[in-house]
Design a protein around this motif. Structure first.
Motif, PDB file in Angstrom:
ATOM      1  N   GLY A 162       0.809  -1.208   0.000  1.00 50.31           N
ATOM      2  CA  GLY A 162       0.000   0.000   0.000  1.00 50.31           C
ATOM      3  C   GLY A 162       0.841   1.255   0.000  1.00 50.31           C
ATOM      4  O   GLY A 162       0.508   2.258  -0.652  1.00 50.31           O
ATOM      5  N   SER A 165       2.142   1.471  -3.599  1.00 50.76           N
ATOM      6  CA  SER A 165       1.085   1.364  -4.607  1.00 50.76           C
ATOM      7  C   SER A 165       1.426   0.327  -5.677  1.00 50.76           C
ATOM      8  O   SER A 165       1.108   0.493  -6.850  1.00 50.76           O
ATOM      9  N   GLY A 276       2.881   2.938 -10.372  1.00 51.58           N
ATOM     10  CA  GLY A 276       2.085   2.060  -9.545  1.00 51.58           C
ATOM     11  C   GLY A 276       0.622   2.183  -9.929  1.00 51.58           C
ATOM     12  O   GLY A 276       0.258   2.912 -10.869  1.00 51.58           O
ATOM     13  N   SER A 277      -0.242   1.464  -9.222  1.00 49.56           N
ATOM     14  CA  SER A 277      -1.678   1.503  -9.513  1.00 49.56           C
ATOM     15  C   SER A 277      -2.434   1.871  -8.245  1.00 49.56           C
ATOM     16  O   SER A 277      -2.174   1.300  -7.185  1.00 49.56           O
ATOM     17  N   ALA A 278      -3.352   2.818  -8.358  1.00 46.71           N
ATOM     18  CA  ALA A 278      -4.115   3.254  -7.188  1.00 46.71           C
ATOM     19  C   ALA A 278      -5.532   3.635  -7.588  1.00 46.71           C
ATOM     20  O   ALA A 278      -5.742   4.331  -8.592  1.00 46.71           O
ATOM     21  N   LYS A 280      -8.920   5.245  -5.640  1.00 45.47           N
ATOM     22  CA  LYS A 280      -9.337   5.906  -4.406  1.00 45.47           C
ATOM     23  C   LYS A 280     -10.833   6.172  -4.468  1.00 45.47           C
ATOM     24  O   LYS A 280     -11.348   6.674  -5.476  1.00 45.47           O
ATOM     25  N   LEU A 322      -8.493   3.103  -0.129  1.00 46.22           N
ATOM     26  CA  LEU A 322      -7.378   3.040  -1.068  1.00 46.22           C
ATOM     27  C   LEU A 322      -7.179   1.587  -1.485  1.00 46.22           C
ATOM     28  O   LEU A 322      -7.047   0.698  -0.638  1.00 46.22           O
ATOM     29  N   THR A 324      -4.676  -0.619  -4.093  1.00 42.03           N
ATOM     30  CA  THR A 324      -3.427  -0.423  -4.832  1.00 42.03           C
ATOM     31  C   THR A 324      -2.968  -1.723  -5.492  1.00 42.03           C
ATOM     32  O   THR A 324      -3.495  -2.800  -5.229  1.00 42.03           O
ATOM     33  N   GLY A 325      -1.955  -1.570  -6.356  1.00 42.89           N
ATOM     34  CA  GLY A 325      -1.305  -2.726  -6.959  1.00 42.89           C
ATOM     35  C   GLY A 325      -2.226  -3.549  -7.837  1.00 42.89           C
ATOM     36  O   GLY A 325      -3.095  -3.028  -8.550  1.00 42.89           O
ATOM     37  N   ALA A 328      -5.982  -3.034  -7.567  1.00 43.05           N
ATOM     38  CA  ALA A 328      -6.484  -1.863  -8.291  1.00 43.05           C
ATOM     39  C   ALA A 328      -6.607  -2.164  -9.782  1.00 43.05           C
ATOM     40  O   ALA A 328      -7.572  -1.738 -10.437  1.00 43.05           O
ATOM     41  N   THR A 367      -5.022   5.001 -12.613  1.00 42.13           N
ATOM     42  CA  THR A 367      -4.428   4.291 -13.747  1.00 42.13           C
ATOM     43  C   THR A 367      -5.052   4.730 -15.069  1.00 42.13           C
ATOM     44  O   THR A 367      -4.440   4.580 -16.127  1.00 42.13           O
ATOM     45  N   TYR A 376       0.769   5.855  -6.585  1.00 44.84           N
ATOM     46  CA  TYR A 376       0.999   7.269  -6.315  1.00 44.84           C
ATOM     47  C   TYR A 376       2.192   7.780  -7.100  1.00 44.84           C
ATOM     48  O   TYR A 376       2.290   8.964  -7.408  1.00 44.84           O
TER      49      TYR A 376
END
Length: 442
Positions: A162, A165, A276-278, A280, A322, A324-325, A328, A367, A376
């Motif tokens: 996290g 991300s 990275g991938s996020a 929200k 949130l 992530t990864g 997400a 993304t 992020y």
């Protein structure tokens, strides 16, 4: 001809331009999107209450961001910390206090020992051999060796992934150590997001204030496609300047056409340093009802999102999640309604049936943002940092690089973006003969 052209109007670009303008230079900022703020993006829900779809936290150790907020009168409030935190899985729900969730004593000891070892690595001076070894090892591999218990390992993977991300199988241990070192240690990064402050009117407030000062020097809806650089000047899509500062994320900077081409190390770095991938989201409720149950609003879901209470003083209840990864990336394949339903199921597990009926719902999938393509920040896969990592911030002739990824302190945070922009501005001031006599007032 301009003195300096800045590519990107996020915090890095705006602070670079502000610093150069203060020194008396003629600057121009080119921003691809229709707004300033970059990876901060404040929106509003009913009642004009702010929600931060992007970066949002400011900590006491974020000294440059704090100074900027004070300059422009941006007010903050302490995020809600009182009450129990939650640890969720698909089959269990546990309340806990403190930073570590409830685990059997021997597992807690293993997790504490692994975190202690990781923190120690951030304070050591590494030899070249040690650095190369750590750079060839993924975070997932390192955790498997030190946390044989799957439950403890999942907690560590969730927390560390996290923070980055990205899934821990994709990033090198040296990159993790470098990131942690830039925040002053493991505790610094965690505390920035769990005990930090939030902006009453949104984290992009100071960015908007800087943009207002710069006025016509900012051009929105102006993506940069080419930079022609010589020993005498630069041409940025036909606009001439003495120097250029590129502040957009490395993978996007690599899409610009450079003439002459970038050195091999720089070109390869932007190809091998993905975002990275996020994802929200915000669930809005009439009140922060979870507080009456003695809950803080902080939830670590090992099979879902991490949740925070970001309710403004006297405002409606706001639960921010949130994701992530890889999670997400998988959520991106769903429809908006499917993503909402899946996230709310996690909120119901944590906070009960009341969480099933938010009055409003907002999401930002970074993304899919055409001028970010992730969040992020960009990250280093194994083998990249020790081989071509130095090319990240090394100027190429009259081209300088900024952006949160290039920061040596608080990389990946708004604080890091601010510091990187100011550093790149100073580089331009100190290396261009025409600028050398310019001074920035104290």
């Amino acid at each position: 001809m301009h003195d300096v052209i800045v590519v990107g109007a996020g915090y890095a670009g705006l602070c670079a331009a502000r610093r150069l303008r203060t020194a008396g230079l003629d600057i121009l900022v080119l921003e691809a999107s229709n707004r300033v703020g970059g990876r901060t993006h404040t929106s509003h829900v009913a009642g004009n209450w702010a929600i931060d779809l992007g970066g949002q936290w400011i900590a006491p150790t974020h000294t440059h961001f704090t100074a900027l907020a004070n300059t422009y009168g941006a007010t903050t409030f302490t995020s809600h910390e009182q009450g129990d935190n939650l640890l969720l899985t698909n089959t269990s729900r546990h309340r806990y206090t403190g930073q570590l969730p409830p685990l059997p004593p021997h597992i807690t000891a293993l997790l504490a020992a692994a975190l202690w070892k990781l923190d120690r690595l951030t304070t050591r001076t590494l030899t070249t051999t040690q650095a190369q070894h750590l750079d060839s090892t993924t975070v997932a591999t390192w955790l498997r060796r030190r946390l044989p218990t799957p439950h403890a390992r999942r907690i560590a993977e969730t927390v560390l992934g996290g923070e980055l991300s990205v899934d821990v199988a994709s990033v090198s241990m040296l990159a993790l150590i470098t990131a942690i070192r830039s925040t002053g240690g493991i505790r610094g990064g965690i505390e920035a997001e769990t005990t930090g402050h939030l902006f009453t009117h949104g984290a992009d407030g100071p960015a908007q204030s800087i943009a207002a000062e710069l006025g016509d020097a900012i051009r929105l809806n102006t993506p940069v496609t080419s930079i022609h650089h010589t020993k005498d000047d630069v041409l940025v899509d036909g606009l001439r300047a003495k120097r250029v500062i590129v502040t957009i994320p490395p993978p996007l900077a690599g899409r610009i056409h450079y003439d002459p081409p970038m050195p091999a190390a720089r070109d390869q770095l932007t190809q091998r340093m993905p975002m990275g991938s996020a994802l929200k989201t915000f669930a809005v409720y009439d009140t922060p009802f979870w507080r009456t149950d003695g809950l803080s609003g902080l939830t670590l879901d090992l099979d879902g999102p991490t949740t925070f209470d970001v309710t403004r003083p006297k405002g409606p209840g706001l639960l921010c999640t949130l994701i992530t990864g890889r999670a997400a990336q998988q959520m991106t394949e769903l429809t908006t309604e499917e993503r909402k339903a899946k996230t709310i199921r996690s909120l119901i597990r944590g906070y009960g049936p009341h969480a099933a009926h938010p009055t409003d719902w907002r999401e930002k999938n970074w993304t899919e943002d055409p001028y970010c393509r992730g969040g992020y920040s960009a990250y280093y896969p194994p083998g990249v940092l020790t081989s071509i990592g130095p090319a990240l911030r090394t100027p190429i002739g009259r081209i300088h690089w900024a952006g949160s990824e290039t920061a040596t302190q608080w990389a990946g945070y708004i604080e890091g973006a601010i510091r990187s922009g100011e550093r790149a501005a100073d580089e331009a001031l100190h290396t261009e003969p025409k600028f050398k006599k310019r001074e920035i007032p104290d």
